[in-house]
Scaffold this active site. Sequence first.
Site, short mmCIF file in Angstrom:
data_model
loop_
_atom_site.label_atom_id
_atom_site.label_comp_id
_atom_site.label_asym_id
_atom_site.label_seq_id
_atom_site.Cartn_x
_atom_site.Cartn_y
_atom_site.Cartn_z
N ASN A 10 0.88 -1.18 0.00
CA ASN A 10 0.00 0.00 0.00
C ASN A 10 0.91 1.22 0.00
OD1 ASN A 10 -1.81 2.04 0.42
ND2 ASN A 10 -2.28 1.49 2.55
N LYS A 12 0.18 4.19 -0.23
CA LYS A 12 -0.47 5.39 0.35
C LYS A 12 -0.21 6.58 -0.59
CE LYS A 12 0.14 3.43 4.90
NZ LYS A 12 -0.16 3.57 6.31
N HIS A 96 -9.72 0.94 4.50
CA HIS A 96 -8.47 1.15 5.24
C HIS A 96 -8.76 2.08 6.43
CE1 HIS A 96 -4.40 2.41 6.22
NE2 HIS A 96 -3.98 1.34 5.57
N GLU A 98 -7.20 4.47 7.61
CA GLU A 98 -7.00 5.91 7.34
C GLU A 98 -8.22 6.48 6.64
OE1 GLU A 98 -3.19 5.56 5.40
OE2 GLU A 98 -2.29 4.99 7.32
N GLU A 165 -5.91 -5.31 10.27
CA GLU A 165 -4.94 -4.23 10.46
C GLU A 165 -5.25 -3.48 11.75
OE1 GLU A 165 -2.83 -3.10 6.64
OE2 GLU A 165 -4.51 -1.74 6.84
N GLY A 171 1.77 2.07 10.75
CA GLY A 171 2.68 3.20 10.63
C GLY A 171 3.32 3.59 11.95
N SER A 203 2.84 -2.39 10.43
CA SER A 203 4.28 -2.39 10.69
C SER A 203 4.94 -3.74 10.40
CB SER A 203 4.58 -1.94 12.14
OG SER A 203 4.11 -0.62 12.33
C1 PEP Z 1 -1.09 -0.04 5.81
O1 PEP Z 1 -1.08 1.11 5.44
O2 PEP Z 1 -1.99 -0.81 5.43
C2 PEP Z 1 -0.03 -0.50 6.71
C3 PEP Z 1 -0.09 -1.72 7.19
O3 PEP Z 1 0.97 0.38 6.97
P1 PEP Z 1 2.38 0.07 7.72
O4 PEP Z 1 2.90 -1.21 7.15
O5 PEP Z 1 3.25 1.24 7.40
O6 PEP Z 1 2.08 -0.06 9.17
#
Ligand code: PEP
Length: 247
Positions: A10, A12, A96, A98, A165, A171, A203
Amino acid sequence: MTRTRLVAGNWKMHGNRAANAALLDAILRGQGGDASAECAVCVPFPYLAQVGERLRGTAVAWGAQNVSEHAQGAYTGEVSAAMLADFGCKYVIVGHSERRQLFGESDGQVAAKFAAARKGGLTPILCVGETLAEREAGRTEQVVGRQLDAVLSSSSFGDAVLAYEPVWAIGTGRNATPEQAQAVHAFLRTKVPSETCILYGGSMKAANAAGLLAMPDIDGGLIGGASLAAEEFLAILRAAGSIRVTT
Ligand code: PEP
């Protein structure tokens, strides 16, 4: 039956044409056509054409990070499932955290986006996850169950992908432990078809991927930050491909 193993990046709101080209070249060089785990990148809308041109005919799929719940019409700034399919997208991320937190997407809207994606021939990657406060209040299953049930009440899950998630892990550099993630994955698996690919996201990086991916109900990863560094992303892909899960 063997469940699909998938590692999806992803990106982003990161990238530019030059950086994308370098990243895709590095992924393709390192991936080397090895299809023991599927690989995909979900990229910002403006780069779908560039990414599609580079990845067409390779073993790396591509997708978007959001989709409108509407098929077409006067929805300024929105992008439909048909448009994504027109650009060769296989996947689209839906729900997601976000999008839920920063853009106010409700469970109902996420369910409508999921339905629109399926209707448009895309494979949704549906994200669910609890906040730290919800986890600490012992409400993790209640929250992820509610988010998933909202989708299941209006659509069949089909061959969609599910991503657990935890919001507190996205993040932040703080990943769920393999045992924490496995417990939620096992719960989610009771609600979806047995062949569903369930990803962990939060992460995930080269250093922790093998432990997470060794869990029986973790079929791959949705990777944010680490998907922007080819070596990190490829190391996760290799970890996913080296473990086979049979249901
Ligand atoms: C994500 O944006 O779906 C995500 C898992 O981000 P990160 O790996 O940076 O935590």
